[in-house]
Design a protein around this motif. Structure first.
Motif, mmCIF file in Angstrom:
data_model
loop_
_atom_site.group_PDB
_atom_site.id
_atom_site.type_symbol
_atom_site.label_atom_id
_atom_site.label_comp_id
_atom_site.label_asym_id
_atom_site.label_seq_id
_atom_site.Cartn_x
_atom_site.Cartn_y
_atom_site.Cartn_z
ATOM 1 N N ARG A 156 14.591 84.012 30.578
ATOM 2 C CA ARG A 156 15.052 85.336 30.199
ATOM 3 C C ARG A 156 13.914 86.135 29.591
ATOM 4 N NH1 ARG A 156 20.753 84.947 27.094
ATOM 5 N NH2 ARG A 156 21.905 83.953 28.742
ATOM 6 N N THR A 177 23.919 89.192 28.026
ATOM 7 C CA THR A 177 23.021 88.647 29.050
ATOM 8 C C THR A 177 23.662 87.446 29.748
ATOM 9 O OG1 THR A 177 21.222 89.311 27.594
ATOM 10 C CG2 THR A 177 20.640 87.915 29.447
ATOM 11 N N GLU A 181 24.396 86.911 33.777
ATOM 12 C CA GLU A 181 24.071 85.718 34.566
ATOM 13 C C GLU A 181 25.306 85.189 35.305
ATOM 14 O OE1 GLU A 181 22.124 82.844 32.025
ATOM 15 O OE2 GLU A 181 20.276 84.033 31.937
ATOM 16 N N TRP A 185 20.484 92.310 32.465
ATOM 17 C CA TRP A 185 19.770 91.074 32.150
ATOM 18 C C TRP A 185 18.319 91.375 31.739
ATOM 19 C CZ3 TRP A 185 15.761 88.023 34.438
ATOM 20 C CH2 TRP A 185 15.774 86.662 34.094
ATOM 21 N N GLU A 186 17.697 92.295 32.490
ATOM 22 C CA GLU A 186 16.297 92.615 32.216
ATOM 23 C C GLU A 186 16.104 93.404 30.928
ATOM 24 O OE1 GLU A 186 13.484 92.399 35.981
ATOM 25 O OE2 GLU A 186 14.399 94.370 35.691
ATOM 26 N N GLN A 207 24.760 98.176 26.762
ATOM 27 C CA GLN A 207 24.562 97.014 27.624
ATOM 28 C C GLN A 207 25.887 96.331 27.936
ATOM 29 O OE1 GLN A 207 21.430 96.679 28.990
ATOM 30 N NE2 GLN A 207 20.716 94.898 27.835
ATOM 31 N N ASP A 229 22.641 88.728 23.506
ATOM 32 C CA ASP A 229 22.490 87.460 24.231
ATOM 33 C C ASP A 229 23.740 87.120 25.040
ATOM 34 O OD1 ASP A 229 19.979 87.068 23.234
ATOM 35 O OD2 ASP A 229 20.593 85.677 21.647
ATOM 36 N N ASP A 284 17.659 93.073 28.041
ATOM 37 C CA ASP A 284 17.946 92.409 26.764
ATOM 38 C C ASP A 284 16.718 92.372 25.859
ATOM 39 O OD1 ASP A 284 19.606 90.982 24.881
ATOM 40 O OD2 ASP A 284 18.479 89.185 25.406
#
Lengths: 238, 238
Positions: free
Chosen positions: A222, A203, A207, A154-155, A134, A200, A157
């Motif tokens: 989220r 992520t 964003e 993002w999706e 990621q 996190d 996580d």
């Protein structure tokens, strides 16, 4: 003359981008090596991860300073302002990712002489592999300003969170089976939590990419799957 | 007209200070209430802590946005630039303190129906009392630009770390004594870790105050006492 100013401003931005990219490389390497050190219980490798964190902190400090000076001197607007703000945010997240990898490395040193269940360590490694992938994807998305790729990160996580939940329960069960497992399982719990936090921060970077490119932050909550804050396990019920 | 601009700039800074102060009040209350909820195992109070975090996030976002606009529009120099950068940093730390208090609150919900050793919870409360006092002192020092008071807070962070270390070992021993203790002790371990991290963010704020007033960050390493990353406990050895 105006041309000169524009060029020099672009150079400033380009240098910021290069520093972020350097931070990203160091952070990625720290995450990979901290997990390798854990799996192989390699204290020497763990120590080198701990040392690498100093460099990461120094670059972050430098990026923050240069970004603020850039804003104050050049008064950038719209995309250029977002570029600078994003550099501050992303470097902050990468610095935190380094801290978390360092903390995993410290725990490798703690459990280096303990008999450790290899199967349970592989659970942490599995989580960490996902977090590394990621992180790599989000750094690529940042370099190429790719909102779509950032959104994919993002999706996803939620997957790391789901792994963490199941590992949390597994570690608790393992501790209940034999009190000799408690000490190292506790450290593994914190390692797993650190990896979940790395997810996190990854992520957060996703964003920031959306904000950088579009000027907006993702709408809606989220896709969090971390129920472990609420989880308990009862002895004998496993 | 020049006078008008100066006044309006001062108003901007004053508004930033007021927002930080509001964040500080909310964060302090969250830390106190999360611990109260833990000690009394009061899920309703815990839920209200979880809710309060949304407001904290919103103010932080707002402070960040206003600070950057301020830097871009007014090109502040020296102390005024440091004032704005400090607002961004302090609001970031307060936002993280809120997150950590929220995480404690979530764990209160998890252990609300578990038989919990009250003595061991009091250990967490003791740590938290210290963290709250430090947070209050650092917020006062920020409001009055008191470097001396900030430095005192900075030096005292080692006390929270020392308490955390001893609590870490105590919790592990408690888990080894009876597997029925493992589930809630794990949550208490994370609660204690959260409080220790609240102390770290409080120390960050103390460093920001020194930077704000003097333009420099404290020399030398922090007085860290957190050896728990390296600690293990052996069953029967306690």
């Amino acid at each position: 003359m105006a041309d000169h100013i524009v060029t020099s401003y672009d150079t400033d931005l380009e240098n910021l981008r290069r520093s972020i990219s350097e931070m990203g490389g160091i952070a990625e390497k720290m995450v990979t090596e901290a997990t390798d050190a854990l799996v192989r219980r390699d204290s020497a490798l763990a120590q080198s991860v701990i040392l690498a964190d100093k460099r990461l902190d120094a670059i972050q400090h430098d990026i923050e300073e240069r970004s603020v000076l850039l804003i104050a001197r050049r008064q950038p607007l719209a995309i250029d302002l977002r570029e600078t703000i994003s550099a501050i945010r992303v470097s902050g997240d990468l610095e935190r990712i380094g801290d978390l990898a360092k903390n995993v490395a410290k725990r490798v040193v703690a459990i280096s002489d303990q008999p450790v269940g290899q199967k349970i360590i592989l659970g942490v490694q599995h989580m960490s592999d996902l977090a590394e992938a990621q992180l790599k994807d989000v750094l690529d998305a940042y370099a190429s300003r790719d909102v779509k790729a950032a959104h994919d990160v993002w999706e996803r996580d939620g997957e790391i969170d789901a792994l963490y939940n199941s590992l949390f329960r597994e570690l608790l069960t393992y501790m209940m089976e034999d009190p000799r497992n408690i000490s190292f399982c506790t450290h593994l719990l914190f390692c797993a939590k650190n990896v979940e936090r790395i997810g996190d921060h990854t992520t957060n970077i996703a964003e920031t990419i959306q904000y950088l490119v579009t000027g907006e932050t993702p709408a809606g909550d989220r896709p969090k799957n971390d129920a472990s804050n609420y989880a308990t396990v009862t002895p004998g019920a496993a």
